[in-house]
Design a protein around this motif. Structure first.
Motif, PDB file in Angstrom:
ATOM      1  N   UNK A  59      33.741 -76.372 -10.838  1.00  0.00           N
ATOM      2  CA  UNK A  59      35.070 -76.310 -11.264  1.00  0.00           C
ATOM      3  C   UNK A  59      35.883 -77.404 -10.618  1.00  0.00           C
ATOM      4  N   UNK A  60      35.259 -77.913  -9.572  1.00  0.00           N
ATOM      5  CA  UNK A  60      36.163 -79.027  -8.726  1.00  0.00           C
ATOM      6  C   UNK A  60      35.808 -80.248  -9.079  1.00  0.00           C
ATOM      7  N   UNK A  61      34.557 -80.494  -9.894  1.00  0.00           N
ATOM      8  CA  UNK A  61      33.857 -81.807 -10.188  1.00  0.00           C
ATOM      9  C   UNK A  61      33.667 -82.477  -9.134  1.00  0.00           C
ATOM     10  N   UNK A  62      33.088 -81.723  -7.918  1.00  0.00           N
ATOM     11  CA  UNK A  62      32.540 -82.316  -6.878  1.00  0.00           C
ATOM     12  C   UNK A  62      31.254 -82.953  -7.030  1.00  0.00           C
ATOM     13  N   UNK A  63      30.203 -82.288  -7.460  1.00  0.00           N
ATOM     14  CA  UNK A  63      28.850 -82.681  -7.729  1.00  0.00           C
ATOM     15  C   UNK A  63      27.909 -82.536  -6.504  1.00  0.00           C
ATOM     16  N   UNK A  64      26.694 -82.305  -6.599  1.00  0.00           N
ATOM     17  CA  UNK A  64      25.923 -82.205  -5.473  1.00  0.00           C
ATOM     18  C   UNK A  64      24.884 -82.974  -5.799  1.00  0.00           C
ATOM     19  N   UNK A  65      24.205 -83.263  -4.796  1.00  0.00           N
ATOM     20  CA  UNK A  65      22.808 -83.832  -4.718  1.00  0.00           C
ATOM     21  C   UNK A  65      21.650 -83.012  -4.849  1.00  0.00           C
ATOM     22  N   UNK A  66      21.573 -81.994  -3.835  1.00  0.00           N
ATOM     23  CA  UNK A  66      20.798 -81.006  -3.792  1.00  0.00           C
ATOM     24  C   UNK A  66      21.296 -79.742  -3.267  1.00  0.00           C
ATOM     25  N   UNK A  67      20.770 -78.732  -3.579  1.00  0.00           N
ATOM     26  CA  UNK A  67      21.479 -77.461  -2.975  1.00  0.00           C
ATOM     27  C   UNK A  67      20.260 -76.550  -2.520  1.00  0.00           C
ATOM     28  N   UNK A  68      20.496 -75.600  -1.388  1.00  0.00           N
ATOM     29  CA  UNK A  68      19.256 -74.902  -0.969  1.00  0.00           C
ATOM     30  C   UNK A  68      19.991 -73.544  -0.565  1.00  0.00           C
ATOM     31  N   UNK A  69      19.660 -72.548  -1.177  1.00  0.00           N
ATOM     32  CA  UNK A  69      19.881 -71.003  -0.616  1.00  0.00           C
ATOM     33  C   UNK A  69      18.959 -70.437   0.011  1.00  0.00           C
ATOM     34  N   UNK A  70      18.815 -70.310   1.245  1.00  0.00           N
ATOM     35  CA  UNK A  70      17.772 -69.987   2.241  1.00  0.00           C
ATOM     36  C   UNK A  70      17.625 -68.263   2.372  1.00  0.00           C
ATOM     37  N   UNK A  71      18.635 -67.667   1.910  1.00  0.00           N
ATOM     38  CA  UNK A  71      18.396 -66.112   2.261  1.00  0.00           C
ATOM     39  C   UNK A  71      18.426 -65.821   3.465  1.00  0.00           C
ATOM     40  N   UNK A  72      17.366 -65.136   3.679  1.00  0.00           N
ATOM     41  CA  UNK A  72      16.963 -64.574   5.394  1.00  0.00           C
ATOM     42  C   UNK A  72      16.583 -65.592   6.180  1.00  0.00           C
ATOM     43  N   UNK A  73      16.428 -66.751   5.619  1.00  0.00           N
ATOM     44  CA  UNK A  73      16.126 -68.013   6.561  1.00  0.00           C
ATOM     45  C   UNK A  73      14.883 -67.731   7.739  1.00  0.00           C
ATOM     46  N   UNK A  74      14.015 -67.046   6.801  1.00  0.00           N
ATOM     47  CA  UNK A  74      12.900 -66.695   7.899  1.00  0.00           C
ATOM     48  C   UNK A  74      11.953 -67.940   8.183  1.00  0.00           C
ATOM     49  N   UNK A  75      12.064 -68.942   7.493  1.00  0.00           N
ATOM     50  CA  UNK A  75      11.491 -70.256   7.876  1.00  0.00           C
ATOM     51  C   UNK A  75      12.233 -71.598   7.885  1.00  0.00           C
ATOM     52  N   UNK A  76      12.322 -71.950   6.809  1.00  0.00           N
ATOM     53  CA  UNK A  76      13.187 -73.019   6.504  1.00  0.00           C
ATOM     54  C   UNK A  76      14.652 -72.940   7.040  1.00  0.00           C
TER      55      UNK A  76
END
Length: 911
Positions: free
Chosen positions: A381-398
């Motif tokens: 909506x903001x027209x920002x733009x991303x290169x990459x995106x990660x949702x790590x959830x419980x972040x058990x490793x990465x």
């Protein structure tokens, strides 16, 4: 790969199996190629593994190791190699899928010196294994009192010679009897630490690169049914125009969305880089085994039912991570939204979000799967733009640390956005973020900021340090910390599209007097200086805006410009937008706007980007409220100031006798294994080792002892009651000053005894010489289980405690840090001539902060240290009161000097 023979390696040994090695010598580690393995001390039950390992090693590698043909190990050899005492003889093995692939060992040959050697299975050579073993052996050796390693290497064993030379240690060599003799001290020098951290950076970056740039992806749990997770993943990958190959894995379907379905990942005929897992939680472990057998690099586990569900789920998650790492796999999740790369050459949407954000300059890491979709919608909506995106959830490793390592070198990412719900290893996060911030701005939102709470699914411990210390760590690392997601995007769209400001001076140009005044008030509130205000009037034309903006940008006394445009009725504002866009593209100063109340980067203010982003450099961000524009600008100004302010030289270690200090700490711990408060004499000696002079004092239990102490100190002394209930009460006077003889001492004793109570006067009082006047300050430090050392400074007194007016830093400190701590507390004017008082010797206060920082940084067993009362005067400072406590810390900071992956709940090392 191998290093020379230790002569006693092939001798007969009858010594029994040694007691267990320290638990923290065991760790998951990341190899040069981004895959994982497990390092641990060798055990007697490793005999069979050792024999199998040795059978797979080439004759050449065996010859390099033993300098003679040695095709097999005898039973006595195996016993000798697997039974060590973990002190004078230490051996570490690297295990992958329960198979030994490398072994490294040292044997003490004389006091402070040991001979070291390695053997790495040929097919695993070139993965940085010998360097890892050397790091861990060196740390074990330091803990066991070693100072130097030696090694014998054949001249043509160039790979092993280079391993030693590349370690960052100072290596000396000589040639004798056809063998190169190498020796090097194993101190954790800055050079050695720098080498280790560079290898860590490259390995962690490599482990993430495959997730963003896979050539092939398998969706395990792909489904034909609509409105299912498996179907959504297939649709998003295919509809997102992924340039690689997509494979569907579903044992009960022949095809999914036009893709042939395979019974298991092992049935896929081609190589698979990444597996997206969407099967029930209790089936995920079987998937790990299948993927390991297939040679998959990493897993993105969308499945829920792990630590977020309670104790049973936590155990399931622990097993999942342990199994994945034991087979060399990295893991994103579980309970995550997925990963996205908007690069047209990849175009992968391996997530549950139907929103594929536009190509942009920002990399985004978040831990909440639930918020991930909402975040992506806001970005779009903001027209920002991303290169990459990660949702790590419980972040058990990465974790976010891994992503920072990747984004640091990623040319497509110029801004890093972090939504953090927990920080598993704050000290590592601080170190990496500080380095990345020098190249790319990091903008972070941290939930639980006040309560330091940790979400249920996150396998980390709660931070013990106060919230102010965590905030200080973020500032120290140059992170732009904001309070909300909206504010994160406000700042991101500014740093992504506009240059950094040179200072705090602002010009306001607009056609609304009311909004101009609001902008000026907002600027003053956040520390900006309005040097120029140009009200153009409601009827201002595009030409008026152009002239005013050009003049403001050309003004040498202006560092950034805020443009306010509210159009008259029935006017589109397109001409003014063209002016703003043209000036924003050409200006070397940041330009922000409140344009038509629009949020984001509106189409009219966008500059095309040759890299394919929706809005390129020079695009002018717009904010619906002028206060938001000014607040975002202020955040960026603070970052720009941090960026241009050098750390200054590191604090001078000259005069610090860490050997003496360590001897005191170790002796006290030997006498009190559970920990103890330092007595006055030990405390005085400990501080003196770091050039901190504790003002002389005598503990007394009777009036006679008090008189004797007064006479010994030359009178003009003070009598202090040491009871905590008196010292902590501002309404009770616990000090009697200017005592100049026995009569005054008698009166003081009687008065304070009445407060203390007559029942127990043992060590209840302290006699001390009267110190020169000064401003009372306190300097303290603690050893936090996650942060390591934390140092704080403040003006002494109850008001400071009530208001929380203290400055915090994470050692090691530079000279800038100590100076900033003194000046950032709200009561700092008291040190700089407040109301006509004398200016104190601030340099001496900064020196004391530095010394406390060095002492705490050098001594992890020092659980707490406090200079509770320091009188800072115009000619120096007097340390009147101090305390310290030591506690055992066998594994404290064990991940500072070796590379190791975050541990899981129940392990001894914090994740």
């Amino acid at each position: 790969m191998s290093g020379g023979p230790q002569q006693d390696d092939i001798e007969t040994s009858t010594e029994p199996a040694a007691p267990g090695a320290p638990r923290h010598w065991e760790a998951d580690v990341l190899l040069r190629d981004g895959r994982t393995a497990h390092i641990r001390p060798i055990r007697p039950d490793d005999a069979e593994r050792l024999v199998e390992f040795y059978s797979r090693v080439s004759d050449r590698s065996k010859y390099y190791r033993f300098f003679s043909p040695m095709p097999r190990l005898s039973d006595r050899d195996v016993q000798r190699f697997t039974r060590v005492d973990h002190h004078d003889r230490v051996a570490l093995v690297l295990v992958l899928a329960d198979r030994m692939i490398a072994v490294g060992r040292y044997d003490r040959v004389r006091t402070g010196e040991a001979e070291v050697a390695f053997l790495v299975e040929d097919q695993h050579q070139g993965r940085g294994i010998a360097q890892l073993l050397l790091e861990h052996l060196a740390q074990a050796g330091r803990e066991r009192g070693l100072e130097k390693f030696t090694a014998e290497v054949l001249p043509d064993n160039s790979r092993m010679i280079q391993t030693f030379r590349d370690a960052g240690y100072r290596v000396a060599s000589e040639f004798e009897d056809g063998v190169i003799q190498l020796e090097f001290p194993i101190d954790a020098t800055d050079t050695a630490m720098g080498v280790m951290q560079d290898r860590e950076h490259r390995a962690e970056s490599a482990s993430i690169e495959k997730f963003f740039n896979p050539r092939s992806v398998a969706i395990i749990g792909a489904s034909r049914r609509q409105d299912t997770i498996g179907q959504t993943l297939v649709r998003n990958l295919v509809m997102g125009d992924f340039t690689g190959r997509v494979y569907a894995v579903n044992p009960s379907a022949g095809a999914v969305s036009g893709l042939p379905a395979y019974t298991s990942v092992g049935d896929i005929p081609d190589h698979v880089d990444v597996a997206i897992v969407a099967v029930p939680a209790d089936a995920v472990q079987d998937v790990v085994l299948d993927c390991a057998a297939k040679g998959v690099h990493g897993l993105v586990v969308i499945s829920s039912g792990f630590a977020e569900t309670g104790e049973e789920g936590r155990q399931r998650q622990r097993r999942l991570v342990g199994l994945s790492r034991s087979y060399g796999l990295r893991l994103i999740g579980p309970n995550c939204l997925g990963v996205i790369n908007t690069d047209p050459g990849v175009s992968i949407n391996a997530s549950l979000s139907s929103v594929m954000p536009p190509r942009g300059r920002a990399g985004f890491f978040c831990q909440s799967g639930a918020l991930g979709s909402a975040i992506l919608e806001k970005v779009q909506n903001r027209g920002l733009g991303l290169s990459t995106f990660v949702s790590a959830g419980n972040r058990a490793d990465v974790s976010g640390n891994d992503l920072l390592q990747y984004w640091e070198e990623d040319d497509s990412t110029e801004v890093v956005l972090l939504y953090l719900e927990s920080i598993g290893n704050p000290r590592k996060f601080s170190r990496i973020a500080r380095r990345v911030s020098l190249r790319k701005p990091i903008i972070a939102v941290r939930s639980g900021r006040t309560t330091q709470g940790v979400p249920m699914g996150h396998a980390v411990r709660k931070i013990a340090a106060p919230p102010a210390a965590v905030d200080a760590m973020f500032r120290q690392a140059g992170i732009i910390q904001v309070d909300t997601l909206d504010e994160m995007f406000d700042v991101a769209q500014l740093v992504a599209h506009q240059p950094l400001p040179r200072g705090r001076r602002v010009a306001i140009v607009g056609n609304s007097d009311a909004l101009g005044l609001l902008a000026a008030d907002a600027a003053a509130a956040v520390g900006l200086v309005v040097n120029k205000s140009v009200p153009l009037g409601a009827e201002a034309t595009a030409e008026d805006f152009e002239d005013a903006l050009d003049a403001a940008i050309d003004d040498p006394d202006v560092d950034s410009v805020v443009a306010v445009y509210t159009p008259p009725l029935n006017v589109s504002g397109e001409e003014v937008a063209n002016v703003l866009a043209a000036i924003g593209e050409q200006s070397d100063k940041p330009l922000v706007s409140t344009f038509l109340g629009v949020e984001g980067v509106p189409e009219l203010l966008r500059v095309p980007d040759v890299a394919g982003s929706t809005a390129g450099r020079g695009s002018v961000p717009s904010y619906p409220a002028v206060e938001a524009a000014v607040r975002a600008l202020a955040r960026v100004v603070d970052y720009a100031v941090w960026l241009r302010t050098p750390d200054g030289p590191p604090l001078d270690p000259a005069g610090a006798d860490d050997d003496t200090a360590r001897g005191i700490v170790n002796r006290v711990l030997a006498e009190h294994p559970q920990g103890a408060e330092l007595g006055r004499d030990d405390l005085r000696a400990l501080l003196a080792a770091y050039d901190i002079d504790l003002w002389p004092a005598r503990i007394v239990s009777s009036l006679g002892e008090a008189n004797a102490a007064g006479a010994e100190l030359g009178w003009d002394v003070v009598l202090k009651a040491t009871a905590d209930h008196l010292r902590e009460r501002p309404d009770l006077a616990h000090v009697w000053r200017n005592i100049d003889g026995v009569n005054q001492m008698r009166d003081a004793w009687a008065s304070l005894s009445a407060l203390v109570g007559e029942e127990d006067l043992t060590d209840a009082f302290l006699v001390q010489g009267t110190a020169p006047p000064g401003v009372p300050v306190s300097i303290s430090s603690i050893e936090d289980p996650l942060f390591g050392p934390v140092v704080s400074f403040g003006i002494s007194g109850p008001l400071t405690e009530l208001l929380g007016d203290r400055a915090y830093r994470i050692p090691p400190l530079g000279t800038r840090d100590a100076a900033a701590m003194v000046r950032e507390v709200k009561a700092s004017p008291m040190l700089f001539g407040y109301r006509g008082s004398e200016v104190v010797d601030v340099g001496e206060v900064e020196r004391l902060i530095g010394r406390v920082s060095q002492l705490q940084n050098d001594m992890p067993q020092l659980s707490a240290l406090e200079l509770g009362l320091v009188l800072a005067g115009p000619s120096g400072s007097t340390v009147l009161d101090a305390s310290a406590r030591v506690e055992p810390a066998a594994d404290a900071r064990s991940d500072w000097f070796v590379r190791r992956m975050p541990s899981q709940p129940g392990d001894t090392i914090p994740s």
